[in-house]
Motif scaffolding. Structure first.
Motif, PDB file in Angstrom:
ATOM      1  N   HIS A 316       0.806  -1.223   0.000  1.00 45.92           N
ATOM      2  CA  HIS A 316       0.000   0.000   0.000  1.00 45.92           C
ATOM      3  C   HIS A 316       0.836   1.268   0.000  1.00 45.92           C
ATOM      4  CE1 HIS A 316      -3.674  -2.266   0.103  1.00 45.92           C
ATOM      5  NE2 HIS A 316      -3.157  -3.012   1.060  1.00 45.92           N
ATOM      6  N   ASP A 317       2.009   1.168  -0.607  1.00 46.87           N
ATOM      7  CA  ASP A 317       2.799   2.372  -0.853  1.00 46.87           C
ATOM      8  C   ASP A 317       3.522   2.136  -2.172  1.00 46.87           C
ATOM      9  OD1 ASP A 317       3.861   4.867  -0.574  1.00 46.87           O
ATOM     10  OD2 ASP A 317       5.203   4.381   1.100  1.00 46.87           O
ATOM     11  N   PHE A 318       4.055   3.217  -2.754  1.00 49.40           N
ATOM     12  CA  PHE A 318       4.819   3.042  -3.983  1.00 49.40           C
ATOM     13  C   PHE A 318       6.035   2.163  -3.685  1.00 49.40           C
ATOM     14  CE2 PHE A 318       3.616   7.665  -5.354  1.00 49.40           C
ATOM     15  CZ  PHE A 318       2.330   7.240  -5.643  1.00 49.40           C
ATOM     16  N   ILE A 319       6.411   1.335  -4.675  1.00 46.27           N
ATOM     17  CA  ILE A 319       7.642   0.566  -4.560  1.00 46.27           C
ATOM     18  C   ILE A 319       8.625   1.157  -5.573  1.00 46.27           C
ATOM     19  CG2 ILE A 319       8.707  -1.709  -4.841  1.00 46.27           C
ATOM     20  CD1 ILE A 319       5.933  -2.880  -4.055  1.00 46.27           C
ATOM     21  N   LEU A 320       9.646   1.836  -5.080  1.00 47.95           N
ATOM     22  CA  LEU A 320      10.647   2.467  -5.947  1.00 47.95           C
ATOM     23  C   LEU A 320      11.994   1.985  -5.440  1.00 47.95           C
ATOM     24  CD1 LEU A 320       9.121   6.076  -5.820  1.00 47.95           C
ATOM     25  CD2 LEU A 320       8.959   4.480  -7.732  1.00 47.95           C
ATOM     26  N   GLU A 321      12.419   0.850  -5.958  1.00 52.46           N
ATOM     27  CA  GLU A 321      13.639   0.270  -5.397  1.00 52.46           C
ATOM     28  C   GLU A 321      14.280  -0.698  -6.382  1.00 52.46           C
ATOM     29  OE1 GLU A 321      11.650  -1.489  -2.062  1.00 52.46           O
ATOM     30  OE2 GLU A 321      11.463  -3.432  -3.063  1.00 52.46           O
ATOM     31  N   GLY A 328      20.557  -3.991 -11.019  1.00 54.25           N
ATOM     32  CA  GLY A 328      20.290  -3.305 -12.282  1.00 54.25           C
ATOM     33  C   GLY A 328      18.841  -3.392 -12.738  1.00 54.25           C
ATOM     34  N   LEU A 329      18.010  -4.108 -12.012  1.00 52.36           N
ATOM     35  CA  LEU A 329      16.571  -4.103 -12.283  1.00 52.36           C
ATOM     36  C   LEU A 329      15.914  -3.183 -11.261  1.00 52.36           C
ATOM     37  CD1 LEU A 329      13.866  -5.101 -13.529  1.00 52.36           C
ATOM     38  CD2 LEU A 329      13.971  -7.038 -11.930  1.00 52.36           C
ATOM     39  N   LEU A 330      15.321  -2.120 -11.761  1.00 55.52           N
ATOM     40  CA  LEU A 330      14.718  -1.126 -10.873  1.00 55.52           C
ATOM     41  C   LEU A 330      13.203  -1.224 -10.969  1.00 55.52           C
ATOM     42  CD1 LEU A 330      16.974   1.902 -11.924  1.00 55.52           C
ATOM     43  CD2 LEU A 330      17.410   0.206 -10.132  1.00 55.52           C
ATOM     44  N   HIS A 331      12.546  -1.273  -9.826  1.00 58.86           N
ATOM     45  CA  HIS A 331      11.084  -1.396  -9.829  1.00 58.86           C
ATOM     46  C   HIS A 331      10.406  -0.062  -9.556  1.00 58.86           C
ATOM     47  CE1 HIS A 331      11.349  -5.708  -9.947  1.00 58.86           C
ATOM     48  NE2 HIS A 331      12.030  -5.773  -8.800  1.00 58.86           N
ATOM     49  N   CYS A 332       9.435   0.273 -10.391  1.00 58.29           N
ATOM     50  CA  CYS A 332       8.452   1.309 -10.062  1.00 58.29           C
ATOM     51  C   CYS A 332       7.132   0.549 -10.053  1.00 58.29           C
ATOM     52  CB  CYS A 332       8.395   2.412 -11.111  1.00 58.29           C
ATOM     53  SG  CYS A 332       9.955   3.237 -11.392  1.00 58.29           S
ATOM     54  N   ALA A 333       6.809  -0.028  -8.934  1.00 58.74           N
ATOM     55  CA  ALA A 333       5.682  -0.965  -8.900  1.00 58.74           C
ATOM     56  C   ALA A 333       4.617  -0.504  -7.918  1.00 58.74           C
ATOM     57  CB  ALA A 333       6.176  -2.359  -8.516  1.00 58.74           C
ATOM     58  N   GLY A 334       3.411  -1.007  -8.173  1.00 57.88           N
ATOM     59  CA  GLY A 334       2.302  -0.685  -7.274  1.00 57.88           C
ATOM     60  C   GLY A 334       2.023   0.799  -7.218  1.00 57.88           C
ATOM     61  N   ILE A 335       2.199   1.470  -8.362  1.00 55.33           N
ATOM     62  CA  ILE A 335       1.984   2.921  -8.367  1.00 55.33           C
ATOM     63  C   ILE A 335       0.490   3.181  -8.546  1.00 55.33           C
ATOM     64  CG2 ILE A 335       2.695   5.121  -9.352  1.00 55.33           C
ATOM     65  CD1 ILE A 335       5.104   3.598  -8.399  1.00 55.33           C
ATOM     66  N   GLU A 336      -0.202   3.298  -7.454  1.00 51.35           N
ATOM     67  CA  GLU A 336      -1.631   3.627  -7.502  1.00 51.35           C
ATOM     68  C   GLU A 336      -1.770   5.125  -7.251  1.00 51.35           C
ATOM     69  OE1 GLU A 336      -3.943   2.194  -4.094  1.00 51.35           O
ATOM     70  OE2 GLU A 336      -2.078   1.617  -3.132  1.00 51.35           O
TER      71      GLU A 336
END
Lengths: 476, 418
Positions: A316-321, A328-336
């Motif tokens: 329930h928060d942005f995942i920016l990691e 080398g794999l960067l996640h911008c996930a769960g961006i609601e």
């Protein structure tokens, strides 16, 4: 081989892609659908949130407030209409009134400025159609509205104008990393390689994370149904009206859109798939809530209804990691929500703080951040319009009468970045077919322009990619 | 092209054409017709079926043939026409702003304006029909354009929602093109189409008409694969358990026509919420002096013959206005009484000369009824009618003397006899 691959052509992927083109690196975007902006970025409320809603200290709070400040300039550079219309969180009970105080305090902690709790009378002065049952509101003056698909497509188009590549129909089903190089494989077997991969896959961001073994990133969907009213009723409300949030979320809103329609919705229903059907019950619920918020909503001016599926992560928060398993794999996930608002701030953070750890970023002196004025024919003065028509007479021919869109704009959308390949793609870029007749008059003309520009037979023109051909053969 | 004309007519369909000819013959030769399509004739160009002109010419013409008779008359008079020209805005002082490839964005000043923009079809979106949004969902008129103008078949297996005339015509047209039309569904207990169209377009081809039914779901991802049809109750709400499923690749909507009054509205001209067209006097002048409205932009007509008749009236009135035949009006209202959904004109000028034909529609189907025009308790006119249906416009001819003598508003009512 690219320096960076961005997976997912939504508002986050678009903002990240464009941010990357500010540097001397090679970048590309992989999109699983036949066009960019096919997921939640095309079917959401289009609200630029002030930032009082997200929990103190969360990434949502941080990027919302930062993104809110960046949005006016970001939208202007991309030629996308942004309106600072202000948000009103409306209270209907004593408990709601208490919640408004909590929201205001939270907003202040988050760094939101220009908030005020207003009385019933002040609320009515701002919004004459508000229900008699409204007791007051939190007025967040930094709230705004923007066209979400316009913003997404413009960012990707601008990135492409600055050298980024786009591959559509590229659904990533496999990811391997060997000797510092990622190989991404599409469903159809195509591959692309890069040193760095950024996962901006929206509803699919959990699946991409799973390819790297990041099983702690779980992304689910939440369906929301909307009703859109004709611009004729566009001034029915001027602010974005929210119900006071409860445990269940922010609920239905009533808002003007940046294009001066009225948008009602969304419902909220957790789902496993991306099914975007509308339902009779869902739309009835929207209408019921809207009737509680405002008096006599002009529902007779309904022009369409639609459903968006918003991704959210179980955190329930942005995942920016960065991936815990694959460097080398960067996640911008769960961006609601407030992802749209946060997009420019997220992009800046991801590139400057995360990408920079892996790649030495040198400024690209040739970067042109502004889109050309011809994209926005209606915003030009009569003199400018006439100069353009003299140069290219097709700007003098109206194709979509409801939204007054010219042939020149449609041809441009078909030719330029990212090229529109079908009728819905033209609609998202130009608004042709988005008005009150819903394409009844202009669709045959738009289809002809697509056929001509692409050099394909009319029978191959689609609404929305293969399988959605608009005619099945010639008449007798 | 000049930058000022006596009369500017917006729209070169049947309404605009008839208005132009009549205005010219009434003595005003300085006329400009603005038409957004590449040729005159409007929607008639795609109506290749016959049945037009039975009232006016006593013969059955196709749409293009009917239009040609008027286009020929316009050409004979050398009335100036700009095609491929879209009007962008109109002001109360009769400045018309338009756009085309030749002149760019330009303005024309008119002494009088005739609004003849026609109407558009209500779309699927306006009905909030649930389900997916695939290819294969068209309004009936769009499908007609694909078949008759563009030469393409929009689908092979069809369900039609709405029994308006275009829907009925397209049921026959698609059948003749080799498509299978499974059903025409109508949410109301009656069809809004002409009786002759039900006979000739559905009955003759064994196409079932489901009254009190509506489409409750559209299925299909890329292309329509089927629809769910449900029976509705007396409040037009779907009844659970009555669902029928049809496999089909196409859904056509023929669910009503809406006058295209965005320009009218932009000029600040009063509209009627009932007709969604302008409020007019018997000479078809709107509440803005010198702006007239006629044809489907004013009220959705059943027959083009009536459009021509009304538009000639508007054209003559515009000419009289330009020629300075104006007097102060003495105005009364025409009131929608029992079982009457609307009446055109909504306003009567008691001083105007000539008898007045009132056009009106009923709110439902009524049998053995009496149509009455009254002023207070005074009955001005009464007429019996065996059956009145909403799909067929009714008329009532009021003598000028009775209007002039009216001591208040005139109410039109429709009552069934016991």
């Amino acid at each position: 081989m690219f320096d960076v691959i961005v997976i997912g052509g939504g508002v986050i992927g678009g903002a990240v892609l464009r941010e990357l083109t500010k540097y001397k690196i090679s970048v590309c975007m992989l999109e699983k659908e036949n066009d960019v902006c096919m997921g939640q970025s095309k079917a959401n409320s289009g609200i630029v949130h002030a930032g009082f809603d997200a929990a103190e200290g969360s990434l949502k709070a941080k990027f919302n407030v930062a993104g809110n400040k960046m949005m006016p300039a970001y939208a202007e550079e991309l030629g996308v209409k942004y309106v600072n219309n202000g948000s009103l969180v409306v209270a209907f009970s004593q408990e709601d009134l208490k919640t408004l105080q909590v929201l205001k305090a939270r907003g202040e902690t988050n760094g939101v400025t220009d908030m005020e709790i207003i009385s019933k009378e002040e609320l009515r002065a701002l919004e004459p159609h508000i229900s008699e049952n409204a007791l007051g509101a939190l007025h967040a003056k930094t709230g705004g509205i923007v066209c979400p698909y316009g913003l997404t497509i413009a960012a990707i188009g601008n990135a492409m104008d600055n050298g980024a590549k786009l591959y559509t129909d590229f659904e990533v089903v496999d990811m391997q990393k060997q000797d510092g190089v990622f190989t991404l494989t599409a469903k159809d077997g195509r591959t692309e390689q890069a040193k760095l991969v950024i996962n901006c896959a929206g509803l699919g961001s959990g699946k991409i994370a799973a390819l790297a073994g990041d099983s702690d990133i779980v992304v689910k969907g939440r369906r929301g149904e909307y009703i859109l009213l004709d611009r004729e009723s566009g001034d029915f409300v001027s602010h974005t009206l929210f119900f006071t949030p409860t445990q269940k979320g922010k609920g239905i809103l009533v808002t003007q859109t940046a294009d001066n329609n009225i948008l009602l919705g969304p419902t909220s229903e957790e789902v496993e798939t991306g099914n975007t059907d509308t339902t009779a019950d869902g739309l009835a619920f929207v209408i019921q809530k809207v009737n509680a918020m405002v008096n006599n909503p002009p529902l007779y001016n309904t022009i369409t209804s639609f459903t968006g599926v918003r991704a959210y992560s179980t955190r329930h928060d942005f995942i920016l990691e960065e991936s815990k398993h694959v460097a080398g794999l960067l996640h911008c996930a769960g961006i609601e929500s407030p992802g749209l608002t946060s997009a420019p701030a997220i992009a800046k953070y991801v590139v400057e703080e995360l990408v920079s750890k892996h790649i030495d970023l040198q400024k690209n002196e040739n970067f042109q951040g502004k889109r050309k004025a011809e994209y926005f024919f209606k915003q030009l003065s009569v003199e400018e319009q006439n100069a353009l028509i003299r140069k290219d007479p097709s700007y003098g021919r109206i194709v979509c009468r409801c939204e007054q869109i010219t042939e020149g704009e449609i041809v441009r959308a078909i030719r330029e970045n990212p090229p529109a390949k079908n009728i819905d793609a033209v609609k998202r870029r130009t608004r042709a077919g988005m008005g009150r007749c819903q394409g009844g008059f202009c669709q045959p003309f738009v289809a002809e322009l697509i056929a001509k520009q692409q050099g394909i037979p009319f029978e191959q023109v689609t609404k929305n990619g293969k399988g959605s051909e608009i005619v099945v053969g010639v008449s007798k | 092209m000049k930058n000022a004309y006596d009369i500017v007519i917006i729209g070169g369909g049947p309404a605009g054409l008839a208005a132009a000819i009549a205005a010219y013959d009434a003595g005003v030769k300085d006329i400009l017709i603005l038409e957004r399509e590449d040729r005159l004739g409007g929607i008639l160009n795609q109506c290749i079926h016959n049945g037009f002109g039975l009232t006016r010419f006593k013969e059955s013409l196709s749409g293009p043939e009917y239009a040609a008779r008027f286009i020929d008359e316009v050409e004979k008079r050398a009335i100036e026409v700009l095609t491929q020209t879209t009007v962008l805005s109109l002001t109360k002082d009769k400045t018309v702003t338009a756009i085309n490839t030749e002149y760019g964005v330009f303005t024309v000043q008119a002494k009088a304006v005739v609004l003849a923009m026609g109407c558009r079809e209500r779309s699927r979106g306006a009905l909030n029909v649930a389900g997916s949004r695939p290819a294969g969902v068209y309004s009936a008129g769009t499908a007609q354009k694909y078949v008759n103008i563009k030469g393409y078949l929009p689908g092979k297996s069809v369900v039609i929602l709405g029994s308006g005339d275009i829907g009925l015509i397209m049921a026959r047209r698609m059948t003749l093109e080799g498509a299978k039309v499974h059903a025409v569904c109508e949410i109301m207990p009656y069809s809004s189409g002409l009786k002759r169209n039900i006979a000739q377009c559905l009955d003759d081809f064994d196409i079932p008409l489901y009254l009190n039914h509506t489409i409750t779901k559209i299925e299909g991802d890329k292309r329509v694969t089927g629809v769910v049809v449900s029976k509705v109750d007396e409040n037009r709400k779907p009844i659970k358990g009555t669902e029928m499923h049809f496999d089909c690749d196409t859904v056509l909507f023929s669910v009503g026509l809406i006058p295209e009054n965005e320009l009218t509205k932009s000029a600040g001209i009063d509209l009627s919420p009932r007709t969604r067209g302008a409020v007019v006097y018997q000479n078809r002048e709107t509440l803005v002096d010198g702006v007239f409205a006629c044809g489907n932009v004013l009220q959705v007509h059943d027959l083009v013959d009536f459009v021509s008749e009304e538009s000639e009236l508007a054209g003559v009135s515009a000419a009289k206005y330009v020629l300075g035949e104006r007097e102060e009006k003495d105005v009364i209202d025409v009131v929608n009484g029992k079982n009457v959904s609307y009446v055109i004109p909504q306003k009567l000028d008691k001083k105007a000369s000539g008898n007045v034909k009132l056009f009106f529609r009923a709110t439902g189907t009524f049998r053995n009824c009496v149509i009455t025009a009254k002023c207070g308790d005074t009955v001005l006119l009464q007429r019996k009618k065996q059956i009145v249906v909403p799909g067929e416009m009714e008329t009532l001819l009021l003598a000028q003397a009775k209007i002039a003598a009216a001591q208040g508003n005139i109410e039109i009512t429709l009552e069934e006899q016991a």
